[in-house]
Design a protein around this motif. Structure first.
Motif, PDB file in Angstrom:
ATOM      1  N   SER A  13       0.812  -1.214   0.000  1.00 52.04           N
ATOM      2  CA  SER A  13       0.000   0.000   0.000  1.00 52.04           C
ATOM      3  C   SER A  13       0.843   1.261   0.000  1.00 52.04           C
ATOM      4  CB  SER A  13      -0.931   0.000   1.218  1.00 52.04           C
ATOM      5  OG  SER A  13      -0.175  -0.032   2.401  1.00 52.04           O
ATOM      6  N   ARG A  14       2.118   1.143  -0.183  1.00 48.88           N
ATOM      7  CA  ARG A  14       2.983   2.314  -0.229  1.00 48.88           C
ATOM      8  C   ARG A  14       3.236   2.705  -1.678  1.00 48.88           C
ATOM      9  NH1 ARG A  14       1.227   3.438   3.747  1.00 48.88           N
ATOM     10  NH2 ARG A  14       1.804   2.551   5.686  1.00 48.88           N
ATOM     11  N   PRO A  15       3.372   4.015  -1.936  1.00 43.68           N
ATOM     12  CA  PRO A  15       3.562   4.456  -3.317  1.00 43.68           C
ATOM     13  C   PRO A  15       4.921   4.044  -3.868  1.00 43.68           C
ATOM     14  CG  PRO A  15       3.842   6.289  -1.806  1.00 43.68           C
ATOM     15  CD  PRO A  15       3.369   5.120  -0.985  1.00 43.68           C
ATOM     16  N   HIS A  16       4.937   3.784  -5.155  1.00 44.59           N
ATOM     17  CA  HIS A  16       6.164   3.478  -5.877  1.00 44.59           C
ATOM     18  C   HIS A  16       6.183   4.342  -7.119  1.00 44.59           C
ATOM     19  CE1 HIS A  16       6.977   0.021  -3.341  1.00 44.59           C
ATOM     20  NE2 HIS A  16       5.681  -0.204  -3.409  1.00 44.59           N
ATOM     21  N   ALA A 114      -8.451   2.599  -4.406  1.00 38.62           N
ATOM     22  CA  ALA A 114      -8.798   2.713  -2.981  1.00 38.62           C
ATOM     23  C   ALA A 114      -7.566   3.047  -2.149  1.00 38.62           C
ATOM     24  CB  ALA A 114      -9.436   1.414  -2.485  1.00 38.62           C
ATOM     25  N   MET A 115      -6.475   2.361  -2.402  1.00 43.70           N
ATOM     26  CA  MET A 115      -5.251   2.608  -1.635  1.00 43.70           C
ATOM     27  C   MET A 115      -4.684   3.991  -1.926  1.00 43.70           C
ATOM     28  SD  MET A 115      -3.414  -1.037  -1.714  1.00 43.70           S
ATOM     29  CE  MET A 115      -4.110  -2.420  -0.867  1.00 43.70           C
ATOM     30  N   GLY A 116      -4.806   4.426  -3.165  1.00 40.66           N
ATOM     31  CA  GLY A 116      -4.331   5.761  -3.510  1.00 40.66           C
ATOM     32  C   GLY A 116      -5.157   6.856  -2.862  1.00 40.66           C
ATOM     33  N   LEU A 117      -6.436   6.600  -2.665  1.00 36.49           N
ATOM     34  CA  LEU A 117      -7.310   7.597  -2.037  1.00 36.49           C
ATOM     35  C   LEU A 117      -6.995   7.775  -0.561  1.00 36.49           C
ATOM     36  CD1 LEU A 117     -10.706   6.710  -3.698  1.00 36.49           C
ATOM     37  CD2 LEU A 117      -9.490   8.889  -3.905  1.00 36.49           C
ATOM     38  N   GLU A 123     -15.850   9.323   0.144  1.00 38.32           N
ATOM     39  CA  GLU A 123     -16.700   9.800  -0.951  1.00 38.32           C
ATOM     40  C   GLU A 123     -16.903   8.730  -2.030  1.00 38.32           C
ATOM     41  OE1 GLU A 123     -16.570  13.183  -4.480  1.00 38.32           O
ATOM     42  OE2 GLU A 123     -15.193  13.358  -2.792  1.00 38.32           O
ATOM     43  N   PHE A 124     -15.939   7.822  -2.173  1.00 38.24           N
ATOM     44  CA  PHE A 124     -15.958   6.867  -3.271  1.00 38.24           C
ATOM     45  C   PHE A 124     -16.320   5.440  -2.845  1.00 38.24           C
ATOM     46  CE2 PHE A 124     -13.026  10.273  -4.292  1.00 38.24           C
ATOM     47  CZ  PHE A 124     -13.524  10.693  -5.515  1.00 38.24           C
ATOM     48  N   LEU A 125     -16.563   5.215  -1.561  1.00 32.98           N
ATOM     49  CA  LEU A 125     -16.857   3.854  -1.090  1.00 32.98           C
ATOM     50  C   LEU A 125     -17.992   3.160  -1.839  1.00 32.98           C
ATOM     51  CD1 LEU A 125     -16.284   3.818   2.767  1.00 32.98           C
ATOM     52  CD2 LEU A 125     -15.208   2.378   1.040  1.00 32.98           C
ATOM     53  N   ILE A 154      -9.933  -2.628   0.144  1.00 35.56           N
ATOM     54  CA  ILE A 154     -10.786  -1.433   0.313  1.00 35.56           C
ATOM     55  C   ILE A 154     -11.111  -1.246   1.794  1.00 35.56           C
ATOM     56  CG2 ILE A 154     -13.085  -0.487  -0.145  1.00 35.56           C
ATOM     57  CD1 ILE A 154     -12.899  -1.873  -2.921  1.00 35.56           C
ATOM     58  N   ALA A 155     -11.465  -2.346   2.470  1.00 31.29           N
ATOM     59  CA  ALA A 155     -11.815  -2.271   3.894  1.00 31.29           C
ATOM     60  C   ALA A 155     -10.630  -1.811   4.743  1.00 31.29           C
ATOM     61  CB  ALA A 155     -12.327  -3.626   4.389  1.00 31.29           C
ATOM     62  N   LYS A 156      -9.421  -2.237   4.381  1.00 34.53           N
ATOM     63  CA  LYS A 156      -8.237  -1.803   5.128  1.00 34.53           C
ATOM     64  C   LYS A 156      -8.060  -0.296   5.062  1.00 34.53           C
ATOM     65  CE  LYS A 156      -4.815  -3.950   3.362  1.00 34.53           C
ATOM     66  NZ  LYS A 156      -3.553  -4.620   3.004  1.00 34.53           N
ATOM     67  N   VAL A 157      -8.352   0.286   3.915  1.00 31.93           N
ATOM     68  CA  VAL A 157      -8.182   1.736   3.747  1.00 31.93           C
ATOM     69  C   VAL A 157      -9.324   2.481   4.422  1.00 31.93           C
ATOM     70  CG1 VAL A 157      -8.027   3.612   2.078  1.00 31.93           C
ATOM     71  CG2 VAL A 157      -6.919   1.432   1.598  1.00 31.93           C
ATOM     72  N   ALA A 158     -10.551   1.949   4.294  1.00 33.04           N
ATOM     73  CA  ALA A 158     -11.718   2.621   4.851  1.00 33.04           C
ATOM     74  C   ALA A 158     -11.696   2.547   6.356  1.00 33.04           C
ATOM     75  CB  ALA A 158     -12.990   2.007   4.311  1.00 33.04           C
TER      76      ALA A 158
END
Length: 158
Positions: A13-16, A114-117, A123-125, A154-158
């Motif tokens: 979930s980290r950016p690359h 989802a991870m990027g958000l 708002e996007f769920l 998705i649930a991990k981010v939300a």
């Protein structure tokens, strides 16, 4: 902690960085009509090819680029996020004509959005979850598995 997909690869979930690859197609920010945008209007041809590729590694690399793009906007460009989701739905997930790998690429793409958000996901769920739940009844068990993994991410981010 990162989730694992069926082939044991880990979803981070980290950016690359996109490592110099073109993420946006030329003219990608052009005004859109009401129809879902074509993949080449949103993504580079290389990203589209890799998102529907046979190998998990290629699909994952493409998804990481989508995550970076969404993360760079910080969820501020809601129209861009909606266009990405609409494109993934229409051109990678919907319909029986899409291959298993194409659907898995679309699901990994949705998880990357989802991870990027991050914190801007609320708002996007509904759009994210509805697209994924539709594939819980797919005829292919691998697609259903990826749908579960995507919902988990998705649930991990939300």
């Amino acid at each position: 902690s990162p989730a694992a997909f069926e082939d044991g690869a880990r979803w981070r979930s980290r950016p690359h960085s996109a490592k110099g690859r073109m993420l946006l197609a030329p003219g990608a920010m052009a005004a859109s009509s009401g129809a879902p945008p074509a993949p080449h209007e949103i993504f580079s041809p290389d990203l589209v090819r890799r998102l529907g590729a046979n190998t998990h590694k290629d699909r994952k690399q493409a998804a990481m680029e989508i995550q970076d793009r969404v993360q760079q906007t910080g969820g501020v460009d809601a129209d861009d996020v909606r266009r990405i989701l609409s494109c993934l739905q229409r051109h990678f997930i919907e319909g029986p004509q899409h291959s298993t790998n194409t659907k898995k690429g679309g699901l990994i793409g949705i998880a990357s959005v989802a991870m990027g958000l991050g914190d801007d996901i609320d708002e996007f769920l509904p759009q994210l979850v509805d697209r994924v739940l539709a594939l819980f009844s797919d005829e292919d068990a691998r697609v259903r598995y990826y749908a579960c993994e995507t919902l988990h991410n998705i649930a991990k981010v939300a």
